[in-house]
Design an enzyme around this catalytic site. Structure first.
Site, short mmCIF file in Angstrom:
data_model
loop_
_atom_site.label_atom_id
_atom_site.label_comp_id
_atom_site.label_asym_id
_atom_site.label_seq_id
_atom_site.Cartn_x
_atom_site.Cartn_y
_atom_site.Cartn_z
N GLY A 9 71.87 21.25 -96.29
CA GLY A 9 72.58 20.27 -97.12
C GLY A 9 73.11 19.11 -96.30
N ILE A 10 72.48 18.85 -95.16
CA ILE A 10 73.00 17.80 -94.25
C ILE A 10 72.91 16.41 -94.87
CG2 ILE A 10 70.82 17.34 -92.99
CD1 ILE A 10 72.71 17.43 -90.41
N ALA A 81 72.89 23.18 -102.01
CA ALA A 81 73.01 23.78 -103.34
C ALA A 81 72.57 22.76 -104.39
CB ALA A 81 74.46 24.16 -103.63
N SER A 124 83.07 28.00 -104.09
CA SER A 124 83.63 26.93 -104.92
C SER A 124 84.75 27.43 -105.83
CB SER A 124 82.51 26.35 -105.79
OG SER A 124 83.04 25.54 -106.80
N GLU A 126 84.97 26.54 -108.71
CA GLU A 126 84.34 26.77 -110.01
C GLU A 126 84.17 28.27 -110.30
OE1 GLU A 126 83.02 24.56 -112.70
OE2 GLU A 126 84.71 23.61 -111.73
N TYR A 148 76.26 27.24 -112.77
CA TYR A 148 76.59 26.92 -111.36
C TYR A 148 77.66 27.88 -110.84
CZ TYR A 148 78.85 24.49 -107.46
OH TYR A 148 79.41 24.18 -106.24
N LYS A 152 77.40 30.68 -107.81
CA LYS A 152 78.30 30.67 -106.64
C LYS A 152 79.02 32.01 -106.47
CE LYS A 152 78.05 26.59 -104.57
NZ LYS A 152 77.68 26.41 -103.16
N ARG A 183 80.53 10.46 -102.09
CA ARG A 183 80.32 11.37 -103.21
C ARG A 183 79.16 10.88 -104.07
NH1 ARG A 183 80.83 16.53 -105.11
NH2 ARG A 183 82.81 16.88 -106.15
P1 NAP Z 1 75.84 17.46 -102.51
O1 NAP Z 1 76.32 16.12 -102.06
O2 NAP Z 1 75.28 17.62 -103.88
O3 NAP Z 1 74.75 17.97 -101.44
C1 NAP Z 1 73.91 19.06 -101.71
C2 NAP Z 1 72.91 19.20 -100.59
O4 NAP Z 1 72.05 20.32 -100.88
C3 NAP Z 1 71.98 17.98 -100.40
O5 NAP Z 1 71.77 17.79 -99.02
C4 NAP Z 1 70.69 18.43 -101.07
O6 NAP Z 1 69.54 17.80 -100.56
C5 NAP Z 1 70.69 19.90 -100.67
N1 NAP Z 1 69.78 20.72 -101.48
C6 NAP Z 1 69.71 20.80 -102.82
N2 NAP Z 1 68.76 21.66 -103.21
C7 NAP Z 1 68.21 22.15 -102.07
C8 NAP Z 1 67.16 23.07 -101.78
N3 NAP Z 1 66.46 23.66 -102.77
N4 NAP Z 1 66.87 23.35 -100.49
C9 NAP Z 1 67.55 22.73 -99.48
N5 NAP Z 1 68.53 21.83 -99.69
C10 NAP Z 1 68.85 21.55 -100.96
O7 NAP Z 1 77.02 18.53 -102.37
P2 NAP Z 1 78.41 18.47 -101.54
O8 NAP Z 1 79.44 17.86 -102.42
O9 NAP Z 1 78.15 17.91 -100.19
O10 NAP Z 1 78.77 20.01 -101.45
C11 NAP Z 1 78.31 20.81 -100.36
C12 NAP Z 1 78.34 22.28 -100.78
O11 NAP Z 1 79.67 22.65 -101.13
C13 NAP Z 1 77.49 22.63 -101.98
O12 NAP Z 1 77.02 23.94 -101.79
C14 NAP Z 1 78.47 22.60 -103.14
O13 NAP Z 1 78.02 23.44 -104.18
C15 NAP Z 1 79.69 23.15 -102.46
N6 NAP Z 1 80.99 22.75 -102.98
C16 NAP Z 1 81.26 21.41 -103.13
C17 NAP Z 1 82.53 21.03 -103.55
C18 NAP Z 1 82.89 19.58 -103.70
O14 NAP Z 1 83.89 19.30 -104.37
N7 NAP Z 1 82.15 18.66 -103.09
C19 NAP Z 1 83.51 22.01 -103.80
C20 NAP Z 1 83.19 23.35 -103.62
C21 NAP Z 1 81.93 23.71 -103.19
P3 NAP Z 1 68.97 16.41 -101.21
O15 NAP Z 1 69.76 15.31 -100.53
O16 NAP Z 1 67.54 16.44 -100.83
O17 NAP Z 1 69.23 16.46 -102.69
O1 F7E Z 2 83.86 16.99 -113.01
C1 F7E Z 2 85.34 15.95 -116.28
C2 F7E Z 2 84.48 17.20 -116.33
O2 F7E Z 2 81.51 16.68 -112.21
C3 F7E Z 2 85.25 17.13 -112.95
C4 F7E Z 2 81.28 19.90 -107.84
O3 F7E Z 2 81.38 19.37 -106.54
O4 F7E Z 2 83.61 20.44 -107.88
C5 F7E Z 2 82.60 19.72 -108.56
O5 F7E Z 2 82.45 20.20 -109.89
C6 F7E Z 2 85.85 17.11 -114.35
C7 F7E Z 2 85.20 18.08 -115.34
O6 F7E Z 2 83.19 18.02 -110.83
C8 F7E Z 2 83.16 13.14 -116.98
O7 F7E Z 2 84.41 17.71 -117.66
C9 F7E Z 2 85.05 13.91 -117.73
O8 F7E Z 2 86.21 18.81 -116.00
O9 F7E Z 2 83.41 15.60 -110.93
P1 F7E Z 2 82.93 16.75 -111.71
P2 F7E Z 2 83.24 19.60 -111.13
O10 F7E Z 2 82.47 19.96 -112.34
O11 F7E Z 2 84.68 20.01 -111.07
C10 F7E Z 2 83.40 21.86 -107.78
C11 F7E Z 2 84.53 22.47 -107.00
C12 F7E Z 2 82.05 22.20 -107.25
O12 F7E Z 2 81.87 23.22 -106.60
C13 F7E Z 2 80.90 21.39 -107.75
O13 F7E Z 2 79.78 21.50 -106.88
O14 F7E Z 2 85.67 15.83 -114.91
N1 F7E Z 2 84.64 14.74 -116.74
N2 F7E Z 2 84.16 12.93 -117.91
C14 F7E Z 2 83.47 14.29 -116.25
N3 F7E Z 2 82.69 14.75 -115.26
C15 F7E Z 2 81.56 14.06 -114.96
N4 F7E Z 2 80.76 14.48 -113.96
N5 F7E Z 2 81.20 12.92 -115.68
C16 F7E Z 2 81.97 12.43 -116.71
O15 F7E Z 2 81.64 11.41 -117.32
#
Ligand code: NAP
Ligand code: F7E
Length: 331
Positions: A9-10, A81, A124, A126, A148, A152, A183
């Site tokens: 996921g780099i 992911a 996560s 979630e 999702y 997880k 993001r």
């Molecule tokens: P992101 O920006 O969506 O990055 C996801 C990465 O996974 C990308 O590099 C993507 O590659 C790669 N990927 C997707 N499908 C793949 C596959 N089949 N094989 C190999 N690589 C694949 O996510 P992030 O926000 O950096 O989050 C990093 C991790 O933390 C994820 O596992 C996410 O679920 C978890 N997480 C995120 C948050 C948050 O708030 N950001 C919170 C809790 C947990 P491409 O660039 O090619 O699409």
């Molecule tokens: O939504 C509400 C939506 O898509 C946050 C991922 O990184 O964090 C992320 O998941 C909230 C939700 O993030 C829109 O209903 C309203 O309640 O930014 P989000 P997420 O679903 O919390 C967790 C920790 C992860 O692990 C995940 O990978 O915002 N919302 N209106 C909306 N959300 C989106 N996307 N778009 C809207 O228009």
């Protein structure tokens, strides 16, 4: 000798910040990258001459075996992911395959080819979903609300199982939402800050959003990758909640973003029922006391500073008509 770190996921948000941190720490950094018909390296463009990319996909066991054998890593950070919650209802099987089964494939490669490597799994908040207690901590029971979240939970428990079955140094960070100028545009904070910037510069007329009352514990991705690194520097593998301890609504994100651009949000924000989720996660709030005590980690960036930082970057980006921060704008 430099420690060797492999990051899956780099090319994602966290992967880019973690790669920067690992380089600062003097590590030799390898990144897993999947085949794409266009350029997926926007976020790591400024690092390409300092890291080594290896072809691979979490759905393909042989490519993971190959990546582990080639890199012989001391540390593996599994950040890859299918991470967008709404997509997980449209592609539930793919999400289970990548976000869930992908983790056991990677753990199998480690068990076979590099069992003494330390392993980090990106768990996560979630997983807490329909929460059983507030705030949520490491012992709070899970009730995921999306395919999702369910994937997880599997990934989280298989990581614990490989630690207990094979004595692998395998641990998880249960990270609450973390954001940044890098993001993806589909996540709500970035959708708001980027569209607000477009409205300010006359390139969009309105912002459509779903549930404005959903609340999240939002932190800065740059702070969260520090916690990931710290977990793998410990003597013992353990799981940690990583959160700020403060919750805010989507409405508050909107208010700060429009305050930053100096426009009245009610004139521009439209409610779109199609953007509501089949099952919502209403309110998440994390308790990171364990990480603060054992890892000496704490979040440095406030919610308001984060949203204002994202708007400022998006104003520059929209002006230049690019999507991601240029290296000079890196934060
Ligand atoms: P992101 O920006 O969506 O990055 C996801 C990465 O996974 C990308 O590099 C993507 O590659 C790669 N990927 C997707 N499908 C793949 C596959 N089949 N094989 C190999 N690589 C694949 O996510 P992030 O926000 O950096 O989050 C990093 C991790 O933390 C994820 O596992 C996410 O679920 C978890 N997480 C995120 C948050 C948050 O708030 N950001 C919170 C809790 C947990 P491409 O660039 O090619 O699409
Ligand atoms: O939504 C509400 C939506 O898509 C946050 C991922 O990184 O964090 C992320 O998941 C909230 C939700 O993030 C829109 O209903 C309203 O309640 O930014 P989000 P997420 O679903 O919390 C967790 C920790 C992860 O692990 C995940 O990978 O915002 N919302 N209106 C909306 N959300 C989106 N996307 N778009 C809207 O228009």
């Amino acid at each position: 000798m430099a420690k060797k770190s492999l990051v899956t996921g780099i090319t994602g948000q966290d992967g880019s910040y973690l790669a920067e941190l690992l380089l600062e720490k003097g590590c030799q950094v390898y990144g897993l990258i999947r085949r794409s018909s266009n350029e997926p390296t926007d976020r790591i463009q400024h690092l390409l001459d300092k890291i080594q990319l290896l072809d691979g996909d979490l759905t393909d066991q042989s490519s993971l075996d190959q990546a582990i054998q080639t890199s012989q890593p001391d540390e593996v950070y599994n950040l890859a992911a299918q991470s967008f919650v709404p997509t997980s209802w449209n592609q539930p099987v793919l999400t289970a395959d990548v976000t869930g089964l992908g983790v056991v494939r990677l753990l199998e490669s480690l068990r076979k080819y590099k069992p003494n490597a330390k392993f980090y799994q990106a768990s996560s908040s979630e997983m807490f979903g329909k929460v059983k207690e507030t705030p949520q901590k490491e012992t709070t029971p899970f009730h995921p609300r999306s395919p999702y979240g369910v994937a997880k939970v599997y990934a989280h428990y298989i990581t614990i199982n490989y630690r207990e079955s094979y004595d692998l140094f395998a641990c998880s960070g249960i990270c609450f939402n973390h954001e940044s100028p890098r993001r993806g545009l589909e996540f709500v904070t970035r959708k708001i800050t980027h569209t607000a910037a477009q409205i300010k510069l006359g390139k969009a007329k309105e912002l459509s959003l779903g549930n404005l009352e959903a609340a999240r514990d939002w932190g800065f991705a740059g702070d969260y990758v520090q916690a990931m690194w710290l977990m793998l520097q410990q003597e013992k593998p353990e799981d940690y909640v990583i959160a700020t301890g403060k919750a805010h609504t989507v409405r508050e994100v909107v208010e700060i973003a429009f305050d930053e651009i100096g426009l009245p949000w009610k004139k521009y924000v439209k409610n779109d029922k199609k953007l509501y989720r089949p099952a919502e996660v209403d309110y998440l709030l994390g308790d990171s006391t364990k990480a603060q005590q054992k890892l000496h980690w704490k979040p440095e960036t406030s919610f308001e500073k984060l949203i204002r930082m994202m708007v400022k970057h998006d104003l520059k980006i929209v002006q230049q008509e690019t999507t991601y921060p240029l290296p000079a704008l890196k934060e």
